[in-house]
Enzyme design. Structure first.
Site, short mmCIF file in Angstrom:
data_model
loop_
_atom_site.label_atom_id
_atom_site.label_comp_id
_atom_site.label_asym_id
_atom_site.label_seq_id
_atom_site.Cartn_x
_atom_site.Cartn_y
_atom_site.Cartn_z
N LYS A 114 0.85 -1.20 0.00
CA LYS A 114 0.00 0.00 0.00
C LYS A 114 0.89 1.24 0.00
O LYS A 114 2.11 1.14 0.20
CB LYS A 114 -0.90 -0.02 1.24
CG LYS A 114 -0.13 0.00 2.57
CD LYS A 114 -1.04 -0.29 3.75
CE LYS A 114 -0.26 -0.30 5.06
NZ LYS A 114 -1.06 -0.80 6.18
N ARG A 123 -11.12 -0.74 14.38
CA ARG A 123 -10.94 0.08 13.18
C ARG A 123 -12.03 -0.36 12.20
O ARG A 123 -13.03 0.32 12.06
CB ARG A 123 -9.52 -0.12 12.63
CG ARG A 123 -9.20 0.73 11.43
CD ARG A 123 -7.70 0.75 11.15
NE ARG A 123 -7.10 -0.58 10.92
CZ ARG A 123 -5.82 -0.77 10.68
NH1 ARG A 123 -4.97 0.24 10.63
NH2 ARG A 123 -5.34 -1.99 10.48
N TYR A 153 13.51 31.56 4.52
CA TYR A 153 12.40 32.36 5.05
C TYR A 153 12.61 32.77 6.50
O TYR A 153 13.01 31.94 7.33
CB TYR A 153 11.08 31.57 4.97
CG TYR A 153 10.63 31.28 3.56
CD1 TYR A 153 10.21 32.32 2.72
CD2 TYR A 153 10.61 29.99 3.07
CE1 TYR A 153 9.78 32.05 1.43
CE2 TYR A 153 10.18 29.72 1.78
CZ TYR A 153 9.77 30.76 0.96
OH TYR A 153 9.35 30.49 -0.31
N MET A 172 9.70 24.33 -0.30
CA MET A 172 8.93 23.25 -0.90
C MET A 172 9.80 22.38 -1.81
O MET A 172 9.63 21.16 -1.86
CB MET A 172 7.75 23.83 -1.69
CG MET A 172 6.74 22.78 -2.10
SD MET A 172 5.40 23.40 -3.12
CE MET A 172 4.33 24.14 -1.92
C1 LIG Z 1 -0.36 -1.82 6.77
C2 LIG Z 1 -0.92 -3.10 7.26
C3 LIG Z 1 -0.07 -4.20 7.48
C4 LIG Z 1 1.42 -4.12 7.36
O1 LIG Z 1 1.98 -3.42 8.43
P1 LIG Z 1 3.57 -3.46 8.73
O2 LIG Z 1 3.65 -3.01 10.12
O3 LIG Z 1 4.21 -2.52 7.79
O4 LIG Z 1 3.99 -4.86 8.52
C5 LIG Z 1 -0.66 -5.40 7.84
N1 LIG Z 1 -2.00 -5.51 7.99
C6 LIG Z 1 -2.84 -4.48 7.79
C7 LIG Z 1 -4.30 -4.67 7.97
C8 LIG Z 1 -2.32 -3.24 7.43
O5 LIG Z 1 -3.15 -2.20 7.25
#
Ligand SMILES: *Cc1c(COP(=O)(O)O)cnc(C)c1O
Length: 401
Positions: free
Chosen positions: A53, A151, A276, A324
């Site tokens: 992700k 969650r 700045y 930036m």
């Molecule tokens: C992001 C995520 C992971 C991976 O997390 P790490 O700590 O980077 O291994 C595993 N399970 C879920 C549901 C996640 O959202």
């Protein structure tokens, strides 16, 4: 994977141009090594879901996916639909699971691309089931079960088991797995969650529901709590060589280097300020080097006054407010520094460089935050044994070498 052999000439306007001197190098050999180490750790009976992700934690999901899958990965996990579609367009053959929820209106895309979708309500299961039946297909799903993180997930109660049973009977859905997520507060809370999860799985199985793949552990849990690996681990940080675990051991190597070059040098006098609001002033006459990266590349702006980069093996401070797109360093302690010198922003800790662990401590955040906030602007340069094998700029993939 086969790579086209093209000679790269800096500055030519061909499809292999990188266009910028601020780059993120991703060592694919290290990603491969890490996945192999993870495989050796979990053995052949536990699947490895690689979490890619947030653009593969800043490394570029499309750029690293083949390396992961060719060295032992079984499944790719993302958080959102567009991340899943990006991967499916590039690699229709790799299974991809969206670990988050997808809004009803976008579920047709889940079906169209054959993406595995997390489901945590009977209501949405009905919607997806109906869409799948209309399309004459089935949708692969993973059930999310909430064991205390609060969650997403079916709440941990009897009614949820009845609802999951109802889902298991839907002709348009295939339950491919069930998962939960650990809070990682302490051993006791982990065990409590694990027990709630396995208890629910047992009760579901007693109702005749097939649950082929049960998973709970993220990177930290899969190293520190081998007993919670179950059928599959969801490995994010450790794929990239980022160590968050503290009990177990796993030999992994950071794959990412963020680097640039000095593109301007100016001499200033004691008392003169930089950037700045003149938040920094020189105590003595010195040379200021300008570096062509800034917070729009994903470097934490609030590191002002703390940030260090490495030039010729020496750590030099970023001075004044980060802009930036550019920032300035005091070259007072590196008189040998010249225009065009390489600057390591995030290194692997060797030769005086700051690794992502050290940067995250300075920024008072975690390692995943430091890498996932890297934006699309710096080109990703993929290397194997020091040789460039692929490049991705914000203009798209600019060629494989
Ligand atoms: C992001 C995520 C992971 C991976 O997390 P790490 O700590 O980077 O291994 C595993 N399970 C879920 C549901 C996640 O959202």
């Amino acid at each position: 994977m086969k790579f086209l052999c093209v000679v790269h000439i800096m500055g030519t306007m061909d499809e292999n141009t990188i266009y910028r001197e601020t780059v993120i190098e991703v060592k694919l050999d290290r990603i491969a090594y890490n996945v192999e180490q993870i495989r050796a750790m979990v053995g052949k009976d536990v699947k490895i879901a690689a979490v890619v992700k947030a653009n593969g934690y800043g490394h570029g999901a499309v750029g690293i996916a083949p390396t992961i899958m060719e060295h032992g990965g079984d499944l790719l996990c993302v958080a959102t639909l567009s991340e899943a579609i990006e991967l499916k367009r590039a690699y229709p053959q790799y299974p991809v699971l969206i670990m988050g929820l997808t809004a009803d209106e976008y579920l047709p895309y889940v079906l169209q691309y054959g993406i595995l979708q997390t489901v945590d309500s009977l209501r949405q299961a009905k919607v997806l089931n109906e869409l799948a039946e209309q399309a004459g297909t089935t949708a692969g799903i993973h059930i999310k079960y909430d064991t205390g993180f609060h969650r997403i997930g079916f709440p941990d109660r009897e009614e949820s088991l009845r609802e999951i049973e109802e889902i298991s009977k839907m002709a348009g859905l295939r339950i491919e797995g069930i998962f939960s997520h650990l809070v990682l507060l302490d051993d006791e809370s982990n065990l409590k969650q694990y027990r709630a999860f396995t208890d629910a799985i047992e009760k579901l199985r007693a109702r005749g529901i097939e649950l082929p793949c049960c998973h709970l552990a993220d990177s930290i849990a899969s190293v520190d709590y081998p007993e919670y690996r179950m059928d599959m681990i969801r490995a994010g940080a450790i794929i990239y060589g980022l160590k968050g675990f503290h009990k177990g051991t796993l030999d992994i190597r950071q794959a990412l280097t963020f680097k640039t070059r000095i593109n301007h040098i100016t001499e200033i006098r004691a008392g003169e300020g930089v950037s700045y609001d003149f938040m920094w002033r020189a105590e003595k006459d010195t040379r200021i080097g300008t570096l062509p990266f800034g917070y729009a590349d994903g470097f934490p702006r609030n590191l002002r006054g703390k940030a260090l980069v490495t030039i010729r093996g020496k750590r030099v401070p970023i001075v004044g407010v980060l802009c930036m797109d550019q920032c300035m360093v005091d070259l007072g302690e590196v008189p040998e520094a010249e225009l065009g010198d390489e600057v390591i922003i995030y290194g692997d800790g060797k030769e005086g460089t700051l690794d992502i662990q050290e940067v995250s401590q300075l920024a008072e955040t975690n390692k995943n935050d430091i890498v996932s906030r890297l934006t699309a602007r710096p080109p990703r340069i993929y290397t194997e044994d020091g040789k460039i094998v692929a490049v991705k700029t914000m203009l798209g993939e600019t060629g494989r070498y």
